[in-house]
Design an enzyme around this catalytic site. Structure first.
Site, short mmCIF file in Angstrom:
data_model
loop_
_atom_site.label_atom_id
_atom_site.label_comp_id
_atom_site.label_asym_id
_atom_site.label_seq_id
_atom_site.Cartn_x
_atom_site.Cartn_y
_atom_site.Cartn_z
N ASP A 26 0.79 -1.25 0.00
CA ASP A 26 0.00 0.00 0.00
C ASP A 26 0.82 1.30 0.00
OD1 ASP A 26 -1.93 -1.94 0.24
OD2 ASP A 26 -2.69 -1.27 2.17
N LYS A 131 -6.57 -4.86 -3.12
CA LYS A 131 -7.20 -5.53 -1.98
C LYS A 131 -8.24 -4.61 -1.34
CE LYS A 131 -3.41 -4.39 1.26
NZ LYS A 131 -4.15 -3.59 2.22
N CYS A 164 -1.95 -2.64 7.85
CA CYS A 164 -1.92 -3.56 6.70
C CYS A 164 -0.69 -4.46 6.67
CB CYS A 164 -2.08 -2.78 5.40
SG CYS A 164 -3.74 -2.06 5.28
C1 C5J Z 1 -2.98 0.46 5.62
C2 C5J Z 1 -4.76 1.62 6.74
N1 C5J Z 1 -2.47 0.27 4.42
N2 C5J Z 1 -3.97 2.03 7.73
N3 C5J Z 1 -4.25 0.93 5.69
O1 C5J Z 1 -2.32 0.25 6.62
O2 C5J Z 1 -5.94 1.88 6.75
#
Ligand code: C5J
Length: 228
Positions: A26, A131, A164
């Site tokens: 991400d 995702k 994540c």
């Molecule tokens: C991730 C989030 N990528 N913190 N998403 O950690 O919402």
């Protein structure tokens, strides 16, 4: 290929680069840049920049070693049909998922904010997994992809450490993968959560994984290449 030895905590780890994958979680504009999802939640997004350099190093090392590099993006379909109402309704963000923002609709696939930051852009042919959840295994074809490539060890980088990255490592561990967080290539909006998140992975003899860093990952792969 033969196994190489990675300095890691709580113990070193022997791994075969040809049966390993680097998963970059991400590293999207929506999390790292002003005006995206992360900022709508009240976070200082500049804190995530710390992971960009180490991610670059880890990605370059994996590519040079011919290791599978997989990128993920958290986000939803434009009609929000895959976004749980509980996720959309949660908290008091300045903008909700799907609302228009300066980088397009917040956390929506195809919008500029959903894309991966330029410094870490996937190379031609590298898989990008979209995702809908926090974990990279949830409602994706990651498991199939890793099985096809006979992967047994996952190196995980990206953001955020305690959300994540953690969820993906926990999911991977439960599916039988050896999961290694590259600590400096991960980051959080909460430095304390980052620190403790890494501690949690390696506590109790490595209760659900190992922790190493981008330098050790890169030098281990470089030495392996020299010895080959
Ligand atoms: C991730 C989030 N990528 N913190 N998403 O950690 O919402």
């Amino acid at each position: 290929m033969t196994e190489v030895q990675l300095p890691a905590e709580p113990s070193g780890l022997a791994f075969d680069p040809s049966r390993s994958a680097l998963i970059v979680i991400d590293m999207q504009r929506d999390f790292l840049e002003p005006g995206g999802f992360g900022e709508t939640l009240g976070n200082d997004v500049s804190l995530l920049q710390a992971a960009v350099g180490p991610c670059r190093k880890a990605i370059a090392a994996a590519r040079a070693a011919g290791m599978l590099v997989i990128h993920t993006r958290e986000g939803h379909r434009p009609d929000l049909s895959d976004a749980p109402p509980a996720k959309i309704a949660r908290g008091e963000p300045s903008k909700r998922i799907g609302d228009p923002g300066p980088m397009g609709r917040i956390l929506i696939r195809g919008e500029p904010g959903h894309d991966i930051v330029e410094a870490l852009y996937p190379a031609e042919g590298e898989p990008v997994i979209d995702k809908p959840g926090k974990g990279a295994f949830h409602q994706t074809d990651l498991m199939q992809m890793l099985g096809n490539a006979r992967v047994d060890t996952l190196f995980v980088a990206g953001v955020t450490t305690e959300v994540c990255v953690h969820t993906t490592i926990r999911e991977g561990n439960d599916r039988g993968f050896r999961c290694v967080a590259l600590g400096d290539a991960c980051a959080s909006y909460f430095p304390e959560f980052h620190r403790v998140g890494l501690e949690m992975i390696k506590a109790q003899g490595g209760i659900f994984g190992w922790v190493s860093d981008a330098d050790n990952f890169a030098s281990t792969l470089a030495e392996a290449a020299k010895a080959a």
